[in-house]
Design an enzyme around this catalytic site. Sequence first.
Site, PDB file in Angstrom:
ATOM      1  N   TYR A   1       0.852  -1.204   0.000  1.00  0.00           N
ATOM      2  CA  TYR A   1       0.000   0.000   0.000  1.00  0.00           C
ATOM      3  C   TYR A   1       0.889   1.255   0.000  1.00  0.00           C
ATOM      4  O   TYR A   1       0.509   2.309  -0.494  1.00  0.00           O
ATOM      5  CB  TYR A   1      -0.962  -0.033   1.191  1.00  0.00           C
ATOM      6  CG  TYR A   1      -2.225   0.775   0.949  1.00  0.00           C
ATOM      7  CD1 TYR A   1      -3.057   0.502  -0.123  1.00  0.00           C
ATOM      8  CD2 TYR A   1      -2.564   1.834   1.789  1.00  0.00           C
ATOM      9  CE1 TYR A   1      -4.197   1.245  -0.359  1.00  0.00           C
ATOM     10  CE2 TYR A   1      -3.711   2.582   1.563  1.00  0.00           C
ATOM     11  CZ  TYR A   1      -4.519   2.278   0.491  1.00  0.00           C
ATOM     12  OH  TYR A   1      -5.639   3.025   0.268  1.00  0.00           O
TER      13      TYR A   1
ATOM     14  N   LYS B   1      -3.170   8.322   2.755  1.00  0.00           N
ATOM     15  CA  LYS B   1      -4.392   8.107   3.553  1.00  0.00           C
ATOM     16  C   LYS B   1      -4.206   8.652   4.973  1.00  0.00           C
ATOM     17  O   LYS B   1      -5.151   9.174   5.566  1.00  0.00           O
ATOM     18  CB  LYS B   1      -4.762   6.622   3.602  1.00  0.00           C
ATOM     19  CG  LYS B   1      -5.311   6.067   2.296  1.00  0.00           C
ATOM     20  CD  LYS B   1      -6.583   6.763   1.842  1.00  0.00           C
ATOM     21  CE  LYS B   1      -7.245   6.035   0.684  1.00  0.00           C
ATOM     22  NZ  LYS B   1      -8.262   6.856   0.011  1.00  0.00           N
TER      23      LYS B   1
HETATM   24  N1  LIG Z   1     -11.594  -0.754  -2.894  1.00  0.00           N
HETATM   25  C1  LIG Z   1     -11.042  -0.819  -1.706  1.00  0.00           C
HETATM   26  O1  LIG Z   1     -10.577  -1.861  -1.285  1.00  0.00           O
HETATM   27  C2  LIG Z   1     -10.983   0.412  -0.837  1.00  0.00           C
HETATM   28  C3  LIG Z   1     -10.818   0.271   0.543  1.00  0.00           C
HETATM   29  C4  LIG Z   1     -10.753   1.399   1.348  1.00  0.00           C
HETATM   30  C5  LIG Z   1     -10.842   2.664   0.774  1.00  0.00           C
HETATM   31  N2  LIG Z   1     -10.993   2.779  -0.580  1.00  0.00           N
HETATM   32  C6  LIG Z   1     -11.053   4.130  -1.136  1.00  0.00           C
HETATM   33  O2  LIG Z   1     -12.292   4.325  -1.768  1.00  0.00           O
HETATM   34  C7  LIG Z   1     -12.144   5.374  -2.718  1.00  0.00           C
HETATM   35  C8  LIG Z   1     -12.742   4.926  -4.041  1.00  0.00           C
HETATM   36  O3  LIG Z   1     -11.960   3.883  -4.611  1.00  0.00           O
HETATM   37  P1  LIG Z   1     -12.572   2.604  -5.315  1.00  0.00           P
HETATM   38  O4  LIG Z   1     -11.985   1.404  -4.636  1.00  0.00           O
HETATM   39  O5  LIG Z   1     -14.034   2.729  -5.433  1.00  0.00           O
HETATM   40  O6  LIG Z   1     -11.863   2.612  -6.744  1.00  0.00           O
HETATM   41  P2  LIG Z   1     -12.254   3.364  -8.120  1.00  0.00           P
HETATM   42  O7  LIG Z   1     -11.086   3.135  -9.002  1.00  0.00           O
HETATM   43  O8  LIG Z   1     -13.562   2.916  -8.605  1.00  0.00           O
HETATM   44  O9  LIG Z   1     -12.356   4.894  -7.685  1.00  0.00           O
HETATM   45  C9  LIG Z   1     -11.245   5.776  -7.615  1.00  0.00           C
HETATM   46  C10 LIG Z   1     -11.667   7.041  -8.324  1.00  0.00           C
HETATM   47  O10 LIG Z   1     -10.671   8.049  -8.210  1.00  0.00           O
HETATM   48  C11 LIG Z   1     -10.765   8.806  -9.381  1.00  0.00           C
HETATM   49  N3  LIG Z   1      -9.570   9.631  -9.592  1.00  0.00           N
HETATM   50  C12 LIG Z   1      -8.272   9.258  -9.610  1.00  0.00           C
HETATM   51  N4  LIG Z   1      -7.483  10.323  -9.902  1.00  0.00           N
HETATM   52  C13 LIG Z   1      -8.324  11.392 -10.060  1.00  0.00           C
HETATM   53  C14 LIG Z   1      -8.142  12.766 -10.380  1.00  0.00           C
HETATM   54  N5  LIG Z   1      -6.912  13.279 -10.608  1.00  0.00           N
HETATM   55  N6  LIG Z   1      -9.228  13.568 -10.462  1.00  0.00           N
HETATM   56  C15 LIG Z   1     -10.465  13.070 -10.246  1.00  0.00           C
HETATM   57  N7  LIG Z   1     -10.716  11.784  -9.938  1.00  0.00           N
HETATM   58  C16 LIG Z   1      -9.650  10.954  -9.856  1.00  0.00           C
HETATM   59  C17 LIG Z   1     -10.922   7.774 -10.487  1.00  0.00           C
HETATM   60  O11 LIG Z   1     -11.434   8.350 -11.659  1.00  0.00           O
HETATM   61  C18 LIG Z   1     -11.919   6.823  -9.831  1.00  0.00           C
HETATM   62  O12 LIG Z   1     -13.229   7.198 -10.145  1.00  0.00           O
HETATM   63  C19 LIG Z   1     -10.659   5.689  -2.777  1.00  0.00           C
HETATM   64  O13 LIG Z   1     -10.390   6.796  -1.936  1.00  0.00           O
HETATM   65  C20 LIG Z   1     -10.042   4.443  -2.202  1.00  0.00           C
HETATM   66  O14 LIG Z   1      -8.754   4.664  -1.651  1.00  0.00           O
HETATM   67  C21 LIG Z   1     -11.079   1.697  -1.391  1.00  0.00           C
END
Ligand SMILES: NC(=O)c1ccc[n+]([C@@H]2O[C@H](COP(=O)([O-])OP(=O)(O)OC[C@H]3O[C@@H](n4cnc5c(N)ncnc54)[C@H](O)[C@@H]3O)[C@@H](O)[C@H]2O)c1
Length: 255
Positions: A155, A162
């Site tokens: 990570y 984060k």
């Molecule tokens: N999937 C997991 O396991 C998990 C766990 C904990 C937290 N999260 C967090 O949840 C959130 C959403 O992630 P996800 O897992 O749904 O994946 P995802 O890839 O579907 O979403 C990430 C989003 O970030 C956007 N993004 C990246 N760079 C960008 C920029 N410069 N401008 C605008 N948008 C931008 C992407 O377009 C995408 O829509 C993130 O903050 C991620 O760290 C995810």
Amino acid sequence: MLLDGKKGVVFGIANKRSLAWVIARRTVEEGASLALTYQGERIEDNVRELAESLNDPLIMPCDVTRDDEIEAVFTQIKEKMGGLDFMVHAVAAARREELDGEFVNTSRDGYLFAQEVSSYSLTAMTRYAAPLMAGRPGSILALTYLGGERVIPHYNVMGVAKAALDMSVRYLAADLGPQGIRVNALSAGPIKTLSSAGIKGFSRILDHMKDRAPLRRNVDQAEVADAALFLLSNMSRGVTGETLHVDSGYHIVGM
Ligand SMILES: NC(=O)c1ccc[n+]([C@@H]2O[C@H](COP(=O)([O-])OP(=O)(O)OC[C@H]3O[C@@H](n4cnc5c(N)ncnc54)[C@H](O)[C@@H]3O)[C@@H](O)[C@H]2O)c1
């Protein structure tokens, strides 16, 4: 309905697996009207297609590294929606090479990139969102992960981003609390999405969690969306500066 007549903006939809998408859909089920943003043309069609099943949301481009695009989003929300009750920040990115090797080899550019997209963006967005929440009990929610509190293999730089995001949530909560605006984080357990697929050994993380978490299972998108609904709605009106873990209890385990 928990969000009847409420207006919100959701950042971070890429496809139907996105946590932002399931949260957006859940808020509309509870009566909210929405603005959605997408990062660049590559994602626009996906977001527009998904949005057809919602209640005619306002859809706008926004690369969160661009102040002009952030400002344009909130200007349009003010003009077309007249105000804002909630905002969801579900945006994160790191350079692939920074997640493959060891954290000690993180480049300056890779470090700053992860911080800018995944952490600073919350503060920039909140600065524009807060005036639109004036006179309302506003709620701002950021998606975070345990990798910002503890070391999770691969990570790396994302974990450090984060950690900064989590602390930004607390500073923003302190700044905006007197205006009646709450700022919280939801720490989701690992769920397969476009972003998480970029983390080396992600399926091993899923297996490990299933073996060790108190609930002995992984969490799914719907569970994240329900908890987000709680944090965005009046049900959590006494809660701010909090990080709510939706991770089958994994974060409490020491050994
Ligand atoms: N999937 C997991 O396991 C998990 C766990 C904990 C937290 N999260 C967090 O949840 C959130 C959403 O992630 P996800 O897992 O749904 O994946 P995802 O890839 O579907 O979403 C990430 C989003 O970030 C956007 N993004 C990246 N760079 C960008 C920029 N410069 N401008 C605008 N948008 C931008 C992407 O377009 C995408 O829509 C993130 O903050 C991620 O760290 C995810």
